[in-house]
Design a protein around this motif. Structure first.
Motif, short mmCIF file in Angstrom:
data_model
loop_
_atom_site.label_atom_id
_atom_site.label_comp_id
_atom_site.label_asym_id
_atom_site.label_seq_id
_atom_site.Cartn_x
_atom_site.Cartn_y
_atom_site.Cartn_z
N ALA A 39 0.85 -1.19 0.00
CA ALA A 39 0.00 0.00 0.00
C ALA A 39 0.88 1.24 0.00
N MET A 41 0.78 3.68 1.86
CA MET A 41 1.10 4.22 3.18
C MET A 41 2.28 3.53 3.87
N ARG A 67 0.24 -7.27 -4.29
CA ARG A 67 -0.66 -7.95 -3.37
C ARG A 67 -0.73 -9.42 -3.78
N MET A 90 -0.59 2.44 -6.92
CA MET A 90 -1.58 3.07 -6.07
C MET A 90 -1.29 4.57 -6.01
N TRP A 171 -9.50 0.07 7.64
CA TRP A 171 -8.34 -0.39 6.90
C TRP A 171 -7.14 -0.67 7.79
N ASN A 212 -9.90 4.75 -1.96
CA ASN A 212 -10.15 4.53 -0.54
C ASN A 212 -9.51 5.66 0.26
N VAL A 214 -8.56 6.61 3.89
CA VAL A 214 -8.44 6.04 5.23
C VAL A 214 -8.11 7.16 6.22
N ASP A 235 -4.73 8.83 4.72
CA ASP A 235 -4.01 7.91 3.83
C ASP A 235 -4.99 7.52 2.74
N THR A 236 -4.74 7.95 1.51
CA THR A 236 -5.68 7.54 0.46
C THR A 236 -4.99 6.67 -0.57
N GLY A 237 -5.77 5.80 -1.19
CA GLY A 237 -5.22 4.91 -2.20
C GLY A 237 -6.21 4.77 -3.35
N1 SER Z 1 -4.13 2.19 2.68
C1 SER Z 1 -5.36 2.20 1.94
C2 SER Z 1 -5.43 1.11 0.93
O1 SER Z 1 -4.44 0.51 0.64
C3 SER Z 1 -5.54 3.53 1.28
O2 SER Z 1 -4.35 3.98 0.75
O3 SER Z 1 -6.49 0.85 0.41
#
Ligand code: SER
Length: 400
Positions: A39, A41, A67, A90, A171, A212, A214, A235-237
């Motif tokens: 991720a 973050m 992932r 991401m 999350w 997303n 967070v 924290d956005t993704g």
């Molecule tokens: N940590 C969250 C995710 O991976 C948003 O960045 O979805």
């Protein structure tokens, strides 16, 4: 808009909101409990936990993620659907104790609808509502921000805001570490947009999560406690390939008759072209009706998707010094390479075909991740040696 323009416009948007644009971190994770960086973050964990102070209050980037294996594992879906990958980029924006829910959600809406022109009425969001035994409380603040946005746009918040429990709306990077409630944005791509959000989180390729947000507020401890952090963070993704795929499939939101697919994004085109040149067949955009009994065309398209995904994973991991091997993350890579080789045989691709996909991969992602260009020969060497060893094993097995 091309994929490269989507990526660049995300970064430009957040630069205009005073975010520092930072490079992706390595796929080799800095946290001991992760197999791969999974991720955006991950590289900022010490800032969230207050162990180090962030050199900037706001940041944005495109982060290489894998992932496969571990808590977030999409490997078995890759190829069979159109929106899961083992490797993806991401896009993310971060606040380190600076802005919080209001700005984060308003900016999400602004980028999606005003900069990219996503149709408002096709967007649905989710907010956290704990189920039995889940941590923290209902995210009223996020609900209120979204309700204000939807009312302003003349839409009914009760239709466009859904709720979810810990599984979808809280999350966590792993079992421990910084975490918090999150608010996802989904887009409904069905031809007539009449679902009223019933496909949100229902596993449909016609309605997928694109972003997303967070709200990092807790540190999950090994003993199961969630300790509040001193500061609150964002924290956005965003799934880059998903957004690029949606824009490509819909011709910039002008037509909704085609099934959406990340693989329609031009970031995959040079790899598909190379596979076509090697096997003499063309990608046909079919999707399996039933995973256990694929038609010839469906199998061909599964293979195209598997190869396009897996060459990205292998190449980017090797460029970051993670090689296929016998244990842990190295073994996960070996399995992914072998999965690619096995699928490639379904199209009668010749031994050594997988190595040849490095070149088009470097062509598309080299400008974004310069280590791919720098390490290109090593990547080819490692994949070649791993691929030939597996080819020999397969041939021996077949003969026996
Ligand atoms: N940590 C969250 C995710 O991976 C948003 O960045 O979805």
């Amino acid at each position: 808009m091309t994929s490269a323009e989507v990526r660049q416009s995300f970064l430009d948007f957040f630069r205009s909101k005073q975010h520092e644009i930072v490079p992706s971190s390595s796929l080799m994770p800095s946290s001991p409990n992760l197999l791969f960086t999974n991720a955006g973050m991950n590289q900022f964990v010490p800032y969230f936990l207050g162990e180090r102070s962030a050199p900037y209050k706001r940041a944005a980037d495109t982060q290489k993620c894998i992932r496969a294996g571990g808590k977030h594992n999409d490997l078995e879906d890759v190829g069979f659907d159109t929106y899961h990958h083992t490797f993806f980029e991401m896009l993310g924006n971060w606040s380190f104790g600076d802005y919080f829910k209001h700005e984060a959600l308003e900016w999400s809406w602004e980028l999606l609808t005003q900069v990219w022109g996503m149709p408002h009425e096709r967007l649905y969001v989710t907010v956290y509502k704990p189920g039995e035994g889940d941590p923290a409380s209902f995210d009223q603040e996020a609900w209120d921000v979204w309700a204000g946005i939807f009312r302003r746009e003349g839409m009914d918040p009760a239709v466009h805001i859904k709720t979810g429990g810990k599984k979808d709306n809280f999350w966590m990077m792993g079992d421990t570490g910084p975490c918090g409630p999150c608010s996802e944005i989904h887009i409904d791509l069905t031809p007539d947009n009449a679902t009223e959000g019933s496909l949100v989180n229902a596993g449909s390729p016609w309605c997928i999560e694109i972003w997303n947000n967070v709200f990092i507020q807790f540190n999950a401890m090994e003993d199961g406690r969630f300790l509040p952090l001193k500061d609150k963070h964002v924290d956005t993704g965003m799934g880059f390939e998903r957004v690029a795929g949606i824009i490509a499939t819909t011709g910039g939101f002008t037509t909704f008759s085609n099934p959406p697919s990340n693989y329609n994004a031009d970031v995959f085109t040079p790899i598909f072209d190379k596979v076509s040149a090697m096997c003499g067949q063309t990608y046909g955009r079919t999707m399996p009706e039933d995973r256990n009994s694929l038609s010839r065309d469906e199998m061909r398209d599964v293979v195209f998707r598997v190869l396009a995904d897996h060459i990205r994973t292998l190449s980017c991991a090797i460029a970051d010094g993670i090689l296929p091997g016998n244990e842990g993350r190295n073994y996960v890579l070996r399995r992914i390479l072998r999965r690619a080789v096995m699928f490639g045989r379904r199209l009668d691709l010749k031994p050594g075909f997988f190595t040849q996909l490095v070149e088009p991969l470097v062509q598309t992602l080299g400008p974004v991740f310069p280590e791919l260009r720098q390490q290109r020969h090593i990547i080819e060497k490692v994949i070649h040696s791993e691929e030939s060893a597996f080819d020999r094993t397969l041939d021996r097995g077949l003969q026996e």
